[in-house]
Write a protein that holds these residues in place. Structure first.
Motif, PDB file in Angstrom:
ATOM      1  N   PRO A  99      34.451  45.882  33.538  1.00  0.00           N
ATOM      2  CA  PRO A  99      33.297  45.366  34.292  1.00  0.00           C
ATOM      3  C   PRO A  99      33.146  43.860  34.210  1.00  0.00           C
ATOM      4  O   PRO A  99      32.686  43.229  35.164  1.00  0.00           O
ATOM      5  CB  PRO A  99      32.106  46.084  33.648  1.00  0.00           C
ATOM      6  CG  PRO A  99      32.684  47.338  33.076  1.00  0.00           C
ATOM      7  CD  PRO A  99      34.062  46.982  32.629  1.00  0.00           C
ATOM      8  N   ARG A 100      33.541  43.263  33.091  1.00  0.00           N
ATOM      9  CA  ARG A 100      33.435  41.807  32.960  1.00  0.00           C
ATOM     10  C   ARG A 100      34.404  41.106  33.917  1.00  0.00           C
ATOM     11  O   ARG A 100      34.046  40.097  34.535  1.00  0.00           O
ATOM     12  CB  ARG A 100      33.723  41.397  31.509  1.00  0.00           C
ATOM     13  CG  ARG A 100      32.633  41.794  30.534  1.00  0.00           C
ATOM     14  CD  ARG A 100      33.099  41.684  29.100  1.00  0.00           C
ATOM     15  NE  ARG A 100      34.113  42.699  28.803  1.00  0.00           N
ATOM     16  CZ  ARG A 100      34.647  42.887  27.589  1.00  0.00           C
ATOM     17  NH1 ARG A 100      34.271  42.111  26.578  1.00  0.00           N
ATOM     18  NH2 ARG A 100      35.544  43.831  27.391  1.00  0.00           N
ATOM     19  N   ALA A 103      33.001  41.731  37.565  1.00  0.00           N
ATOM     20  CA  ALA A 103      31.826  40.894  37.833  1.00  0.00           C
ATOM     21  C   ALA A 103      32.224  39.432  37.938  1.00  0.00           C
ATOM     22  O   ALA A 103      31.758  38.697  38.821  1.00  0.00           O
ATOM     23  CB  ALA A 103      30.787  41.084  36.727  1.00  0.00           C
ATOM     24  N   ILE A 107      31.779  36.803  41.113  1.00  0.00           N
ATOM     25  CA  ILE A 107      31.036  35.543  40.965  1.00  0.00           C
ATOM     26  C   ILE A 107      31.920  34.366  41.373  1.00  0.00           C
ATOM     27  O   ILE A 107      31.482  33.469  42.099  1.00  0.00           O
ATOM     28  CB  ILE A 107      30.545  35.383  39.517  1.00  0.00           C
ATOM     29  CG1 ILE A 107      29.517  36.465  39.174  1.00  0.00           C
ATOM     30  CG2 ILE A 107      29.932  33.987  39.305  1.00  0.00           C
ATOM     31  CD1 ILE A 107      29.175  36.537  37.695  1.00  0.00           C
TER      32      ILE A 107
END
Length: 209
Positions: A99-100, A103, A107
């Motif tokens: 998920p990091r 995400a 971004i």
């Protein structure tokens, strides 16, 4: 040096240097290649495309400014490249589904688009032979005076998230420390220059600052 070639010299250290650290590190796995590609997406555009889109400046860039920019890019590329490709524990292939990472790359992409669009708006403010300053409008310029800086800041925040490391987080912090004072100065200049400048705009961070 002429502005165009000064930009090429300063910024080319980042894509060339990162490619060098990638080779030196010897990590030719999918995650490392992805990190390299994301970095190069920004810096190849900044070093080899952006300078040839910008209008040639009337005044050459001072050598001291060029050397400072070159030194920053060399050092910053070193701490990012050495960490990601040599000093850190290798990232597992599963990192691309973390998920990091997901995400962070979202971004980064948002910041990249904002940055490119804002540069396009700024280049279009003056026609051939025009010298008057104009108020930039559209895109994130609806909210901040320095949408191009905002886009770049968002990019490197995304980079810090998708790599999840101290050196890349330091880079994001450096980016803010560099761009925030410049954005504030630019914002104040706009307010002083144009009586009809939108008062609701902030300098760098929408709705806040």
């Amino acid at each position: 040096l002429p502005n165009r070639w000064a930009w090429v010299l300063m910024e080319s250290a980042a894509p060339l240097g990162m490619a060098a650290w990638f080779v030196v590190g010897g990590r030719f796995d999918a995650v490392s290649i992805t990190f390299l590609a994301i970095w190069q997406a920004h810096y190849c555009q900044r070093a080899f495309v952006y300078p040839f889109l910008m209008k040639p400046g009337k005044h050459p860039m001072p050598l001291l400014i060029i050397l400072f920019g070159l030194a920053f890019n060399l050092f910053n590329t070193y701490i990012n490249g050495r960490w990601l490709f040599s000093l850190s524990e290798p990232y597992p292939i599963a990192w691309l589904y973390d998920p990091r990472f997901i995400a962070g790359i979202v971004i980064f992409a948002i910041g990249y688009i904002i940055n490119l669009h804002s540069d396009h708006v700024l280049r279009g403010l003056r026609g051939p032979g025009e010298t008057d300053f104009r108020i930039p409008r559209g895109g994130m310029f609806r909210y901040v005076s320095c949408a191009n800086y905002l886009g770049e800041l968002i990019e490197w925040i995304g980079w810090a998230v998708l790599t999840w490391s101290l050196p890349t987080t330091v880079f994001a912090a450096w980016t803010f420390a560099n761009l925030a004072p410049r954005a504030r100065a630019t914002h104040r200049w706009y307010l002083k220059k144009f009586a009809d400048y939108p008062k609701e705009r902030k300098a760098l961070i929408p709705f806040l600052w």
